[in-house]
Design an enzyme around this catalytic site. Structure first.
Site, PDB file in Angstrom:
ATOM      1  N   VAL A   1       0.844  -1.194   0.000  1.00 42.93           N
ATOM      2  CA  VAL A   1       0.000   0.000   0.000  1.00 42.93           C
ATOM      3  C   VAL A   1       0.882   1.247   0.000  1.00 42.93           C
ATOM      4  CG1 VAL A   1      -1.735   1.313   1.286  1.00 42.93           C
ATOM      5  CG2 VAL A   1      -1.909  -1.185   1.134  1.00 42.93           C
TER       6      VAL A   1
ATOM      7  N   TYR B   1      14.227  -5.122  20.838  1.00 42.20           N
ATOM      8  CA  TYR B   1      13.422  -6.334  21.018  1.00 42.20           C
ATOM      9  C   TYR B   1      12.163  -6.345  20.142  1.00 42.20           C
ATOM     10  CZ  TYR B   1      16.353  -8.022  24.786  1.00 42.20           C
ATOM     11  OH  TYR B   1      17.422  -8.523  25.514  1.00 42.20           O
TER      12      TYR B   1
ATOM     13  N   HIS C   1       9.876  -4.207  19.809  1.00 38.71           N
ATOM     14  CA  HIS C   1       8.689  -3.781  20.560  1.00 38.71           C
ATOM     15  C   HIS C   1       8.347  -2.316  20.342  1.00 38.71           C
ATOM     16  CE1 HIS C   1       9.569  -7.225  23.652  1.00 38.71           C
ATOM     17  NE2 HIS C   1       9.274  -7.664  22.437  1.00 38.71           N
TER      18      HIS C   1
ATOM     19  N   HIS D   1       6.317  -8.366  25.922  1.00 35.37           N
ATOM     20  CA  HIS D   1       6.578  -8.558  24.505  1.00 35.37           C
ATOM     21  C   HIS D   1       5.232  -8.324  23.823  1.00 35.37           C
ATOM     22  CE1 HIS D   1      10.563 -10.688  25.103  1.00 35.37           C
ATOM     23  NE2 HIS D   1      10.080 -10.563  26.325  1.00 35.37           N
TER      24      HIS D   1
END
Length: 581
Positions: A271, A519, A521, A559
């Site tokens: 997109v 990580y 995140h 997480h």
């Protein structure tokens, strides 16, 4: 055995791919040799229509859940657009996590240079792996299932976002979860009815038991259920795997819906813009690239943006929704002035190289070569056993609190890249670091600019990580649990920090700054209350919602796989409720 042999040959080829850049030619070789690149793929085998009730952008955890739940309504048509490809047998192997970043399953992003972190990387720029393919980052992450703390969600509600307290969101965590761990079968905090399979890591190393015993010696609670309270405790992992295989968001939520005729999935469909009427501010469709051609598809009800914490803000800004001065700078007409991308939060710490421990025993080593070892592969593929079932080699979590009062997670890996070592990693659960996502240009094919202040502005993050590194060494070297295997920190100092006294605070600060670890995140770039409302609708725009980790006002103690699935479940319920009236 023929299938096993073919897949083993495939893995050997794929392992060599990791070290090369000739992905397309290698893929062509697989096809010529009829080696299965995908298993039972139905993805992308239906024509794309000109109009749908709902268009979902991005097949990450949020997008996969939304596409599944909306297509449960048979009279609603749903299109799921994904820029990457389908999964492969290689992404199924939990131990392959460290090697997936060098494949086309990763967008290949790199953050901007920083002064006090990422010093061990080229030009002080940390790589920021983000998943590209069916499942998004859930096809390259470490599959660790955590949810965060009660206060994470109560605080969201306290900021004025009704419906987001812990009691409000817990049912959505349960709705997505199918937990097979025996001791949790009767727990009100777990479910066995959802799409996402959760189990203990199938490879149970005796070193993990020692890790838990060592934590107990230091006063941590043993065998905690960290989904209830990740605080002062140690436990084995709860992993998003089934019989030792990765369970991505696509496997959990898209494949079960493959026979629904009202759900269309398009891969290799990037997109480039969300089309919004500048006068009415109503969303009318999306533009995307597929097979080198720019195409437009229109929407009747809503576009759901689930492209993740990097690509969601990028697409909003490219579409005219974002900070007006920034958009004008890039020649983008401003439709809605919002602080898109202004706040980026992330978990970071130190992993592997800084904290490797030697033992007097020989165990399995996870390397590019052992991933393709026929014995280990067959043990994993046929029986769901062995070290290849350990996500990135890990199988233990510990939770401590630093002197500053903030939470830190310890990640224990019973296997390493050497046969007589294990590793520990640190993860700052409440870092002070802040960042942002902005546009490099108005070209949608240019990667966005990602900035994050590792160990900048104050010393709290650095002090917390130094404390955690020293705690990890104490946990191994000063407890009875590890005495019988003579466990000790590798005596070889990190080369760029060897001028400091080994294991001193200055040494650990140096290691922290050089071996800065992300990580995966990243979140909060389309924050609830600033960019979207509590219904996840983009403020001031009709027919457009954001449903992914970018909506969190602050980063949870978790997480983000499970929390993002929760957002997908809750977002889908709100959409269904709105349009069912």
């Amino acid at each position: 055995m023929k299938t096993i042999f073919l897949i083993f040959i495939f893995l050997i080829f794929f392992s060599s791919l990791i070290l090369s850049q000739s992905y397309q030619s290698t893929y062509a070789q697989y096809q010529q040799q009829e080696i299965p690149f995908r298993e039972n793929s139905f993805i992308g085998n239906r024509p794309i229509l000109g109009e749908y009730d709902f268009i979902v952008i991005g097949a990450g955890p949020g997008g996969c859940v939304v596409a599944n739940r909306l297509s449960e309504q048979p009279n609603w048509s749903v299109l799921l657009l994904e820029a990457g490809q389908d999964e492969s047998i290689y992404t199924d192997i939990p131990a392959a996590v460290p090697f997936l970043e060098a494949t086309n399953y990763n967008w290949g992003y790199t953050a901007e240079p920083v002064k006090n972190g990422c010093l061990g990387f080229k030009n002080n720029r940390c790589p920021w792996p983000k998943g590209k393919g069916m499942g998004g980052s859930s096809i390259i992450n470490a599959m660790i299932y955590t949810r965060g703390k009660k206060e994470d969600y109560d605080t969201i509600a306290a900021l004025g976002n009704d419906g987001w307290s812990y009691d409000d969101v817990l049912p959505y965590f349960l709705k997505s979860e199918n937990n097979s761990i025996p001791e949790y079968q009767n727990s009100p905090f777990h479910s066995q009815k959802g799409n996402l399979h959760v189990e203990r890591v199938r490879y149970h190393s005796p070193f993990t038991d020692k890790f838990i015993e060592a934590g107990g010696e230091l006063g941590l609670k043993k065998n905690i259920d960290y989904t209830i309270d990740p605080e002062y405790g140690v436990s084995r992992l709860q992993a998003a795997t089934l019989n030792g295989r990765r369970v991505s968001a696509s496997k959990a939520f898209i494949r079960p819906a493959k026979n629904r005729q009202n759900l269309h999935v398009a891969i290799y469909s990037q997109v480039t813009k969300i089309r919004i009427d500048p006068k009415t501010k109503k969303t009318i469709g999306v533009e995307f690239l597929k097979k080198g051609k720019l195409r437009t598809v229109y929407v009747k009800k809503e576009v759901i943006l689930s492209a993740g914490p990097i690509n969601s803000p990028q697409l909003l800004m490219l579409s005219g929704v974002g900070p007006k001065d920034h958009l004008k700078h890039h020649g983008i007409p401003v439709i809605q002035d919002l602080p898109v991308g202004k706040t980026l939060l992330e978990h970071y710490g130190t992993l592997v190289l800084g904290l490797k421990f030697e033992v007097n025993q020989t165990g399995p080593a996870i390397t590019k070569q052992t991933i393709s070892d026929p014995r280990l592969f067959e043990e994993w593929y046929k029986y769901g056993r062995g070290p290849l079932t350990a996500p990135g080699g890990s199988d233990g979590l510990g939770y401590i609190r630093s002197p500053s009062g903030k939470g830190v997670e310890l990640i224990f890996g019973p296997t390493s890249d050497e046969p007589n070592m294990f590793f520990l990693g640190t993860l700052l659960l409440q870092p002070d670091g802040r960042g942002r996502v902005s546009l490099k240009s108005n070209n949608p094919l240019d990667p966005p600019i990602m900035s994050y202040g590792y160990y900048e502005n104050n010393n709290t993050d650095l002090e917390d990580n130094v404390y955690a590194l020293k705690y990890a060494v104490k946990l191994v070297e000063e407890t009875q649990a590890f005495k019988d295997v003579s466990a000790k920190l590798s005596p070889i100092p990190y080369p760029k920090c060897k001028h400091f006294e080994f294991k001193s605070d200055d040494y650990w600060a140096c290691v922290s700054k050089h071996q800065t670890n992300t990580y995966h995140h990243q979140c909060s770039t389309c924050r609830m209350g600033d960019v979207v409302n509590n219904k996840l609708q983009v403020i001031g725009i009709q027919g457009l919602r954001v449903v992914d980790s970018s909506i969190f006002p602050h980063i949870p103690h978790a997480h983000l796989y499970a929390p993002t699935l929760m957002v997908g479940e809750k977002g889908a319920d709100m959409i269904r409720s709105y349009w069912s009236k």
